[in-house]
Design a protein around this motif. Structure first.
Motif, PDB file in Angstrom:
ATOM      1  N   ARG A 111       1.001  -1.076  -0.068  1.00  0.00           N
ATOM      2  CA  ARG A 111      -0.233   0.235  -0.538  1.00  0.00           C
ATOM      3  C   ARG A 111       0.770   1.646  -0.181  1.00  0.00           C
ATOM      4  O   ARG A 111       0.347   2.148  -0.372  1.00  0.00           O
ATOM      5  CB  ARG A 111      -1.031  -0.404   1.419  1.00  0.00           C
ATOM      6  CG  ARG A 111      -2.031  -1.226   0.958  1.00  0.00           C
ATOM      7  CD  ARG A 111      -3.166  -1.396   2.490  1.00  0.00           C
ATOM      8  NE  ARG A 111      -3.736  -2.027   1.745  1.00  0.00           N
ATOM      9  CZ  ARG A 111      -5.218  -2.597   2.437  1.00  0.00           C
ATOM     10  NH1 ARG A 111      -5.074  -2.877   4.330  1.00  0.00           N
ATOM     11  NH2 ARG A 111      -5.629  -3.446   2.253  1.00  0.00           N
ATOM     12  N   ASN A 114       1.745   2.319  -3.296  1.00  0.00           N
ATOM     13  CA  ASN A 114       0.643   3.258  -4.219  1.00  0.00           C
ATOM     14  C   ASN A 114      -0.355   2.102  -5.417  1.00  0.00           C
ATOM     15  O   ASN A 114      -0.047   2.765  -6.169  1.00  0.00           O
ATOM     16  CB  ASN A 114       0.893   4.509  -5.026  1.00  0.00           C
ATOM     17  CG  ASN A 114       1.322   5.239  -3.596  1.00  0.00           C
ATOM     18  OD1 ASN A 114       0.423   5.756  -2.618  1.00  0.00           O
ATOM     19  ND2 ASN A 114       2.287   6.156  -4.029  1.00  0.00           N
ATOM     20  N   ILE A 115      -0.029   0.577  -4.968  1.00  0.00           N
ATOM     21  CA  ILE A 115      -0.404  -0.133  -5.733  1.00  0.00           C
ATOM     22  C   ILE A 115      -1.856   0.194  -6.049  1.00  0.00           C
ATOM     23  O   ILE A 115      -2.586  -0.138  -4.799  1.00  0.00           O
ATOM     24  CB  ILE A 115       0.395  -1.633  -5.754  1.00  0.00           C
ATOM     25  CG1 ILE A 115       1.374  -1.651  -6.028  1.00  0.00           C
ATOM     26  CG2 ILE A 115      -0.523  -2.600  -6.624  1.00  0.00           C
ATOM     27  CD1 ILE A 115       1.962  -3.309  -5.512  1.00  0.00           C
ATOM     28  N   PRO A 116      -2.331   0.061  -6.336  1.00  0.00           N
ATOM     29  CA  PRO A 116      -4.221  -0.629  -6.887  1.00  0.00           C
ATOM     30  C   PRO A 116      -4.736  -1.201  -5.852  1.00  0.00           C
ATOM     31  O   PRO A 116      -4.469  -2.517  -5.656  1.00  0.00           O
ATOM     32  CB  PRO A 116      -4.172  -0.719  -8.170  1.00  0.00           C
ATOM     33  CG  PRO A 116      -3.574   0.137  -9.478  1.00  0.00           C
ATOM     34  CD  PRO A 116      -2.589  -0.385  -8.402  1.00  0.00           C
ATOM     35  N   GLU A 117      -5.563  -1.041  -4.725  1.00  0.00           N
ATOM     36  CA  GLU A 117      -5.916  -2.117  -4.098  1.00  0.00           C
ATOM     37  C   GLU A 117      -6.632  -2.785  -4.737  1.00  0.00           C
ATOM     38  O   GLU A 117      -7.000  -3.660  -4.551  1.00  0.00           O
ATOM     39  CB  GLU A 117      -7.123  -1.128  -3.552  1.00  0.00           C
ATOM     40  CG  GLU A 117      -7.706  -2.060  -1.791  1.00  0.00           C
ATOM     41  CD  GLU A 117      -6.367  -1.295  -0.593  1.00  0.00           C
ATOM     42  OE1 GLU A 117      -6.771  -2.532  -0.409  1.00  0.00           O
ATOM     43  OE2 GLU A 117      -5.816  -0.862  -0.813  1.00  0.00           O
ATOM     44  N   GLU A 118      -7.023  -3.375  -5.927  1.00  0.00           N
ATOM     45  CA  GLU A 118      -7.761  -4.664  -6.678  1.00  0.00           C
ATOM     46  C   GLU A 118      -6.844  -5.301  -7.043  1.00  0.00           C
ATOM     47  O   GLU A 118      -6.703  -6.472  -6.611  1.00  0.00           O
ATOM     48  CB  GLU A 118      -8.521  -3.973  -7.397  1.00  0.00           C
ATOM     49  CG  GLU A 118      -9.829  -3.213  -7.741  1.00  0.00           C
ATOM     50  CD  GLU A 118     -11.155  -4.081  -6.530  1.00  0.00           C
ATOM     51  OE1 GLU A 118     -11.283  -5.448  -6.796  1.00  0.00           O
ATOM     52  OE2 GLU A 118     -10.953  -3.798  -6.111  1.00  0.00           O
ATOM     53  N   SER A 119      -5.462  -4.683  -7.240  1.00  0.00           N
ATOM     54  CA  SER A 119      -4.618  -5.648  -7.376  1.00  0.00           C
ATOM     55  C   SER A 119      -3.767  -6.084  -6.201  1.00  0.00           C
ATOM     56  O   SER A 119      -3.509  -7.408  -5.745  1.00  0.00           O
ATOM     57  CB  SER A 119      -2.820  -4.799  -7.836  1.00  0.00           C
ATOM     58  OG  SER A 119      -4.007  -4.165  -9.590  1.00  0.00           O
ATOM     59  N   LYS A 121      -5.894  -6.445  -3.450  1.00  0.00           N
ATOM     60  CA  LYS A 121      -6.406  -8.442  -3.052  1.00  0.00           C
ATOM     61  C   LYS A 121      -6.186  -8.848  -3.826  1.00  0.00           C
ATOM     62  O   LYS A 121      -6.754 -10.184  -2.869  1.00  0.00           O
ATOM     63  CB  LYS A 121      -7.763  -7.418  -3.815  1.00  0.00           C
ATOM     64  CG  LYS A 121      -8.957  -6.221  -2.316  1.00  0.00           C
ATOM     65  CD  LYS A 121      -9.524  -5.589  -2.429  1.00  0.00           C
ATOM     66  CE  LYS A 121     -10.222  -4.332  -1.664  1.00  0.00           C
ATOM     67  NZ  LYS A 121     -11.554  -4.911  -1.723  1.00  0.00           N
ATOM     68  N   LYS A 122      -5.951  -9.599  -5.067  1.00  0.00           N
ATOM     69  CA  LYS A 122      -5.700 -10.138  -5.916  1.00  0.00           C
ATOM     70  C   LYS A 122      -4.280 -10.801  -5.249  1.00  0.00           C
ATOM     71  O   LYS A 122      -4.064 -12.022  -5.495  1.00  0.00           O
ATOM     72  CB  LYS A 122      -6.365 -10.155  -7.091  1.00  0.00           C
ATOM     73  CG  LYS A 122      -5.070 -10.698  -8.104  1.00  0.00           C
ATOM     74  CD  LYS A 122      -6.461 -11.928  -7.863  1.00  0.00           C
ATOM     75  CE  LYS A 122      -6.128 -13.138  -9.791  1.00  0.00           C
ATOM     76  NZ  LYS A 122      -5.147 -13.846  -9.171  1.00  0.00           N
TER      77      LYS A 122
END
Length: 203
Positions: A111, A114-119, A121-122
């Protein structure tokens, strides 16, 4: 993972009928049973086993060697027989181990990047389902929170570095048949990919 009807072919034959059946059922439920079934308390307390977690092992990041040596949790990777002090050799053996890292801290690290939250979660889901060959997922147990082991960051120490008389004071957990089998499967895939599809030829 292998197909359900193939699993029995690769299971150890030394297990009792009951333990064999239990292990087979756990593997058939994989990856939806990542919990305390990963662990056991029934092993010999004076023997260091492959897959044991030890609470104080030295780690050095050689790319940042100025940071020195740090003592951290580690997962024993070496074979149990190779670590047996009664197994005399012409040359001394070593104990290989990999760092155990907090899964929560790993997620916080992602986090901060700044990695996208959807990525994220995957990625979290894939790790919990043991989908990465270089990462071994560990569900929470006793003193150890939900954690991960990076199998590509292995260190080693002399075999007699760990005092066998005090193993039980420092051992965080031992893997059950189920957890141990998954570790062996993960190690075999990570280090030995027979289908690498490279024609190496010869001299």
């Amino acid at each position: 993972m292998m197909q359900t009807d193939e699993i029995g072919t690769f299971l150890p034959k030394y297990l009792s009928e009951e333990n064999y059946r239990d292990l087979l059922n756990e593997l058939k439920s994989f990856p939806y049973n990542m919990d305390k079934r990963f662990y056991t308390t029934s092993l010999d307390k004076d023997i260091l086993f492959q897959g044991d977690a030890y609470d104080s092992l030295p780690f050095v990041d050689f790319t940042n060697i100025e940071n020195g040596c740090k003592m951290r949790y580690g997962l024993i990777i070496s074979n149990t027989c190779d670590m047996d002090l009664s197994n005399k050799r012409l040359f001394p053996s070593s104990i290989m181990y990999a760092p155990i890292l907090s899964f929560e801290k790993y997620i916080m690290f992602l986090r901060r990047k700044n990695i996208p939250e959807e990525s994220i979660k995957k990625n979290i889901s894939d790790i919990r389902e043991q989908r990465f060959t270089s990462i071994f997922y560990l569900p929470a147990i006793y003193k150890v929170p939900e954690s991960i082991v990076f199998l590509d960051r292995i260190s080693n120490i002399k075999n007699d570095y760990i005092d066998r008389k005090t193993i039980n004071e420092h051992r965080l957990f031992s893997l059950s048949d189920y957890g141990f089998y998954l570790l062996l499967f993960k190690l075999s895939v990570h280090f030995s990919r027979i289908r690498e599809r490279v024609n190496r030829g010869h001299l």
